[in-house]
Design a protein around this motif. Structure first.
Motif, mmCIF file in Angstrom:
data_model
loop_
_atom_site.group_PDB
_atom_site.id
_atom_site.type_symbol
_atom_site.label_atom_id
_atom_site.label_comp_id
_atom_site.label_asym_id
_atom_site.label_seq_id
_atom_site.Cartn_x
_atom_site.Cartn_y
_atom_site.Cartn_z
ATOM 1 N N TYR A 120 0.787 -0.927 0.139
ATOM 2 C CA TYR A 120 0.138 0.356 0.000
ATOM 3 C C TYR A 120 0.963 1.216 -0.111
ATOM 4 C CZ TYR A 120 -3.313 -3.590 1.914
ATOM 5 O OH TYR A 120 -4.068 -4.705 2.120
ATOM 6 N N THR A 121 0.546 2.533 -0.546
ATOM 7 C CA THR A 121 1.001 3.734 -0.339
ATOM 8 C C THR A 121 0.228 4.916 0.440
ATOM 9 O OG1 THR A 121 0.611 3.518 -2.792
ATOM 10 C CG2 THR A 121 2.116 2.935 -3.053
ATOM 11 N N ASP A 122 -0.660 4.852 -0.399
ATOM 12 C CA ASP A 122 -1.679 5.446 1.088
ATOM 13 C C ASP A 122 -2.744 4.960 1.506
ATOM 14 O OD1 ASP A 122 -2.995 5.637 -1.292
ATOM 15 O OD2 ASP A 122 -2.154 6.636 -2.631
ATOM 16 N N TRP A 123 -3.216 5.777 2.517
ATOM 17 C CA TRP A 123 -4.924 4.846 3.216
ATOM 18 C C TRP A 123 -5.891 4.950 1.857
ATOM 19 C CZ3 TRP A 123 -4.024 3.796 7.156
ATOM 20 C CH2 TRP A 123 -3.515 4.293 8.498
ATOM 21 N N ALA A 124 -6.307 5.540 0.726
ATOM 22 C CA ALA A 124 -7.009 5.372 -0.246
ATOM 23 C C ALA A 124 -6.802 3.919 -0.686
ATOM 24 C CB ALA A 124 -6.660 6.000 -1.133
ATOM 25 N N GLN A 125 -5.420 3.471 -0.538
ATOM 26 C CA GLN A 125 -4.608 2.211 -0.845
ATOM 27 C C GLN A 125 -6.047 1.184 -0.195
ATOM 28 O OE1 GLN A 125 -1.413 1.254 -2.996
ATOM 29 N NE2 GLN A 125 -1.924 1.656 -4.606
ATOM 30 N N LEU A 126 -5.733 1.468 1.184
ATOM 31 C CA LEU A 126 -6.187 0.845 1.918
ATOM 32 C C LEU A 126 -7.294 0.416 2.719
ATOM 33 C CD1 LEU A 126 -5.015 -0.999 4.930
ATOM 34 C CD2 LEU A 126 -5.854 1.259 5.845
ATOM 35 N N ASP A 127 -8.293 1.638 2.143
ATOM 36 C CA ASP A 127 -9.154 1.969 1.888
ATOM 37 C C ASP A 127 -10.152 0.953 0.799
ATOM 38 O OD1 ASP A 127 -9.409 3.693 4.130
ATOM 39 O OD2 ASP A 127 -9.395 5.484 3.207
ATOM 40 N N ARG A 128 -9.874 0.849 -0.285
ATOM 41 C CA ARG A 128 -9.952 0.119 -1.581
ATOM 42 C C ARG A 128 -10.045 -1.348 -0.698
ATOM 43 N NH1 ARG A 128 -7.196 -0.152 -6.570
ATOM 44 N NH2 ARG A 128 -6.138 2.164 -5.984
ATOM 45 N N VAL A 129 -8.792 -1.677 -0.404
ATOM 46 C CA VAL A 129 -9.066 -3.387 -0.386
ATOM 47 C C VAL A 129 -9.880 -3.359 0.823
ATOM 48 C CG1 VAL A 129 -7.298 -4.968 0.709
ATOM 49 C CG2 VAL A 129 -6.481 -3.418 -0.835
ATOM 50 N N ARG A 130 -9.621 -2.598 1.624
ATOM 51 C CA ARG A 130 -10.519 -3.700 3.316
ATOM 52 C C ARG A 130 -12.440 -2.971 3.233
ATOM 53 N NH1 ARG A 130 -7.882 -0.127 8.586
ATOM 54 N NH2 ARG A 130 -9.525 1.759 7.869
ATOM 55 N N THR A 131 -11.996 -2.717 2.324
ATOM 56 C CA THR A 131 -13.419 -2.090 1.932
ATOM 57 C C THR A 131 -14.650 -3.486 1.066
ATOM 58 O OG1 THR A 131 -13.707 0.109 1.702
ATOM 59 C CG2 THR A 131 -15.914 -0.610 1.098
ATOM 60 N N ALA A 132 -13.214 -4.192 -0.106
ATOM 61 C CA ALA A 132 -13.630 -5.103 -0.499
ATOM 62 C C ALA A 132 -13.622 -6.209 0.427
ATOM 63 C CB ALA A 132 -12.836 -5.487 -1.632
ATOM 64 N N LEU A 133 -12.406 -6.140 1.188
ATOM 65 C CA LEU A 133 -13.158 -7.907 2.444
ATOM 66 C C LEU A 133 -13.308 -7.539 3.222
ATOM 67 C CD1 LEU A 133 -8.636 -8.393 1.736
ATOM 68 C CD2 LEU A 133 -11.080 -9.272 -0.241
ATOM 69 N N SER A 134 -13.707 -6.660 3.782
ATOM 70 C CA SER A 134 -14.586 -7.013 5.319
ATOM 71 C C SER A 134 -15.466 -7.103 5.674
ATOM 72 C CB SER A 134 -15.383 -4.795 5.542
ATOM 73 O OG SER A 134 -13.954 -4.343 5.795
ATOM 74 N N PRO A 135 -16.481 -7.772 4.350
ATOM 75 C CA PRO A 135 -17.514 -8.684 4.809
ATOM 76 C C PRO A 135 -16.798 -9.915 5.234
ATOM 77 C CG PRO A 135 -17.834 -7.306 3.301
ATOM 78 C CD PRO A 135 -16.365 -6.988 3.906
ATOM 79 N N ARG A 136 -15.435 -10.893 4.491
ATOM 80 C CA ARG A 136 -15.287 -11.665 4.581
ATOM 81 C C ARG A 136 -15.014 -11.735 6.091
ATOM 82 N NH1 ARG A 136 -11.099 -13.008 0.058
ATOM 83 N NH2 ARG A 136 -12.537 -11.955 -1.181
ATOM 84 N N PHE A 137 -13.648 -10.606 6.481
ATOM 85 C CA PHE A 137 -13.242 -10.512 8.169
ATOM 86 C C PHE A 137 -13.852 -10.633 8.794
ATOM 87 C CE2 PHE A 137 -9.828 -7.831 6.139
ATOM 88 C CZ PHE A 137 -8.925 -8.861 5.272
ATOM 89 N N GLU A 138 -16.097 -9.941 9.027
ATOM 90 C CA GLU A 138 -16.674 -9.580 9.441
ATOM 91 C C GLU A 138 -16.916 -11.261 10.236
ATOM 92 O OE1 GLU A 138 -18.820 -6.848 7.732
ATOM 93 O OE2 GLU A 138 -17.436 -5.564 8.331
ATOM 94 N N ALA A 139 -17.050 -12.263 8.727
ATOM 95 C CA ALA A 139 -17.504 -13.458 9.197
ATOM 96 C C ALA A 139 -16.670 -14.289 9.878
ATOM 97 C CB ALA A 139 -17.926 -13.633 7.688
ATOM 98 N N ASN A 140 -15.543 -13.945 9.416
ATOM 99 C CA ASN A 140 -14.526 -14.628 10.358
ATOM 100 C C ASN A 140 -14.766 -14.103 11.782
ATOM 101 O OD1 ASN A 140 -13.816 -15.333 7.570
ATOM 102 N ND2 ASN A 140 -11.903 -14.260 7.823
ATOM 103 N N PHE A 141 -14.898 -13.180 11.781
ATOM 104 C CA PHE A 141 -15.271 -12.839 13.772
ATOM 105 C C PHE A 141 -16.221 -13.267 14.081
ATOM 106 C CE2 PHE A 141 -11.702 -10.150 14.804
ATOM 107 C CZ PHE A 141 -11.323 -9.438 13.673
ATOM 108 N N ASP A 142 -17.198 -13.431 13.421
ATOM 109 C CA ASP A 142 -18.274 -13.603 13.617
ATOM 110 C C ASP A 142 -18.701 -15.128 14.089
ATOM 111 O OD1 ASP A 142 -21.885 -12.975 13.654
ATOM 112 O OD2 ASP A 142 -21.462 -14.904 12.261
ATOM 113 N N GLN A 143 -17.896 -16.245 13.552
ATOM 114 C CA GLN A 143 -17.579 -16.801 13.476
ATOM 115 C C GLN A 143 -16.886 -17.401 14.700
ATOM 116 O OE1 GLN A 143 -15.690 -19.031 10.119
ATOM 117 N NE2 GLN A 143 -17.159 -18.951 8.720
ATOM 118 N N GLN A 144 -16.308 -16.634 15.242
ATOM 119 C CA GLN A 144 -15.988 -17.488 16.376
ATOM 120 C C GLN A 144 -16.279 -16.486 17.481
ATOM 121 O OE1 GLN A 144 -11.132 -17.042 16.102
ATOM 122 N NE2 GLN A 144 -11.963 -17.145 13.713
#
Lengths: 324, 298
Positions: free
Chosen positions: A106-130
């Motif tokens: 990542y070179t800036d916050w915008a890049q992180l936001d882009r990836v995090r927005t795309a992957l957040s549902p998956r992370f949230e599901a992983n947390f939910d499962q536990q």
């Protein structure tokens, strides 16, 4: 008369039950009076007001419930109902969140936001499962290379130097392996004395982190480019949340999300200001295009190493694609 | 003095006024230790506030008077630590957010004022203090120029004000970022006069190194133990800070309670520090209360 007394008893008991607030116990490394503490205290106040005192958030500041590993362990056993943690704490629940902090991606916050927005549902599901609710993200800063007595302009500058790595850090060791340098692995408390003696003379940290931990005064070079974003988040116990009345649960989660947004905005701004201050006190190292290419190659090699076990190769590939 | 008076006779009455003023300020500094023997906090508070106003006036008339700059640095730092921070802590403990913010601002303003005079004092004694605030090395190089034991007092009070400002303004990252300046000042004060002001510099450094659970707790403990030895456990502020910072952040409840109990049980053990010890006793009562115990996770 007996019936009346019984009715009164039941009534008073139900009133007492209604008056007894539900307390959510939260752990945090942040001191109460820190910038993080200021934002979290506003959340505590908002929840209390909006639930009319029915839900109270009690924050255990300043690591009084132990380090992040201890806090996450207490969250698991129900001794805590939530924690505000960095990537270290988050990765104890779901190690794949580390993909948001991979060096050189990542070179800036915008890049992180882009990836995090795309992957957040998956992370949230992983947390939910536990059994957890990942309420939101709260960033810590943009990590940069900082050094003492020399410029870390290219990976070859590591030669003969003593870079530091946090014992619990999962990602940077791969960078050091790729650079064929042996890092000094310690806990956080040892860093300031090690910097003072010169036993450590390079590290990767955000400008805000370097200042708050008092390390910045022992360093004299800072890179203009970033190594990785340093992330964090707010985690709550799903069981505890589910036990709340629906409307109270909604208040806690919604205000929690707003709190995370406020934390992100505040901390990103503070990190930027801190970097500006460091630029006035340190030599800013801007790699030449050639040196930048060397860093790129180093990070690619580190990612290849990370893909052999630390992170799923497919996930890394997916993130690289998202960033193209 | 006689040649000076002759010169004054040529220059006029204002010169004579200045000589009298300088003499008054010097006498005030020489007699200041009497203040530390007071035991009535109300008298001390009123007296300290009056003295501050008077000293401010004197400093305006004699801006380069080192005694006035020193006294203002010490007095503003001392007043904030003993009285304003007391109100701030009380507001925090009773959950009064507005009062907490108001008292924190008052304390910060007082420490800023101490630092304004302290900076003038150090720049006058040895130019380059502000420029040296770049990093720990530049500050150390600057401070190496102070070599006399008598310099330790000035360094101590500027350093103490610097770190204390950090404790009441820790929500401001810029203030926290520059704590190293205060640390360097105190370290140099200790090098020049280890036991200065009844272990105040050692204890302040100890509190800094115990600022959080992941700070340098072992170093903090070493500094506090040294201060206790040098003061023969008579300067109770040392035990108070030891408990508040080290025992709290090391999560050592037994040590926390023992140190504070020692403060409360002590009699008039050090008359020369009676005022500081009275303040310490008042704070020890608060620190043993439920709000402060909870802050430490006890």
């Amino acid at each position: 008369m007996t019936r009346l007394l019984k009715a009164l008893f039941v009534l008073s008991a139900s009133v007492a039950m209604a008056a007894e607030p539900v307390t959510l116990k939260l752990g945090s490394l942040a001191p109460r009076e820190s910038p993080w503490g200021q934002v979290l205290r506003a959340w505590v106040k908002a929840v209390k007001e909006k639930t009319q005192g029915a839900v109270v958030i009690e924050v255990f500041w300043n690591a009084t419930q132990g380090d992040e590993a201890a806090q996450m362990s207490k969250l698991k056993t129900g001794q805590l109902d939530g924690a505000v943690v960095t990537g270290v704490g988050l990765s104890l629940v779901d190690p794949t969140v580390n993909v948001l902090q991979v060096p050189g991606l990542y070179t800036d916050w915008a890049q992180l936001d882009r990836v995090r927005t795309a992957l957040s549902p998956r992370f949230e599901a992983n947390f939910d499962q536990q059994g957890y609710v990942l309420v939101g993200w709260g960033d810590v800063g943009l990590d940069r290379w900082m050094s003492k007595g020399f410029a870390l302009a290219a990976p070859s500058d590591f030669k003969g130097k003593r870079p530091w790595v946090w014992r619990e850090e999962a990602l940077l060791p791969a960078v050091y392996q790729a650079a064929t340098v042996v890092p000094v692995a310690t806990g956080v408390p040892e860093v300031l004395p090690e910097l003072s003696t010169g036993n450590v003379n390079a590290l990767s940290i955000s400008a805000l982190g370097a200042e708050q931990l008092q390390w910045a005064s022992r360093l004299d070079h800072v890179s203009a480019t970033i190594v990785a974003p340093n992330i964090g988040g707010l985690v709550l116990s799903k069981a505890k949340l589910d036990a709340l009345p629906k409307e109270h649960r909604a208040i806690v989660v919604e205000t929690g999300k707003l709190t995370c947004q406020a934390l992100t905005t505040r901390i990103r701004a503070e990190d930027e200001k801190a970097f500006e201050r460091l630029k006035g006190k340190m030599t800013v190292v801007t790699p030449t295009p050639e040196q930048a290419a060397q860093w790129k190659a180093l990070y690619a090699e580190a990612r290849a190493r990370l893909a052999k076990g630390t992170l799923p190769a497919a996930l890394l590939q997916e993130v690289e694609t998202l960033l193209k | 003095m006689r040649p000076l008076l002759c010169l004054c006779a040529i220059l006029g009455a204002s010169c004579l006024d200045r000589i009298i003023l300088d003499g008054t300020v010097k006498s005030t500094r020489d007699a200041a230790s009497a203040f530390d023997t007071l035991s009535d906090l109300e008298v001390a508070r009123t007296g300290a506030a009056s003295s501050l106003v008077q000293l401010e006036g004197m400093q305006k008339l004699a801006p380069d008077n080192e005694d006035a700059l020193y006294l203002l640095t010490q007095s503003w730092a001392g007043f904030a630590g003993a009285f304003i921070e007391d109100e701030w802590e009380a507001a925090v403990d009773r959950g009064d957010d507005d009062a907490e913010a108001q008292q924190a601002k008052r304390a910060r303003d007082a420490y800023e004022r101490a630092l304004k005079f302290g900076t003038l004092l150090l720049e006058q004694k040895r130019p380059g203090f502000v420029a040296a605030q770049r990093n720990a090395d530049t500050m150390k190089t600057y401070l190496a120029g102070y070599t006399a034991k008598a310099d330790a007092e000035s360094l101590l009070w500027v350093g103490a004000a610097w770190l204390s400002r950090g404790s009441v303004a820790s929500e401001d990252p810029a203030v926290v970022a520059d704590l190293f300046v205060g640390v360097a000042l105190l370290e140099r004060a200790v090098e020049l006069d280890e036991g200065i002001a009844y272990g105040t510099a050692l204890a302040a450094l100890g509190a800094y190194h115990a600022r959080s659970p992941d700070a340098e707790l072992a170093e903090a403990k070493r500094l506090f133990e040294r201060a206790l030895t040098l003061t023969n456990r008579g300067a109770l502020t040392v035990q108070l800070l030891y408990a508040q910072s080290w025992a709290c952040n090391a999560h050592d409840k037994a040590a926390y309670e023992a140190l504070l109990k020692e403060v409360l049980d002590a009699g008039d053990v050090l008359p020369a520090q009676r005022l500081e010890n009275t303040v310490a006793k008042k704070k020890a009562v608060r620190y043993l209360g439920p709000a402060r115990l909870k802050r430490c996770g006890f």
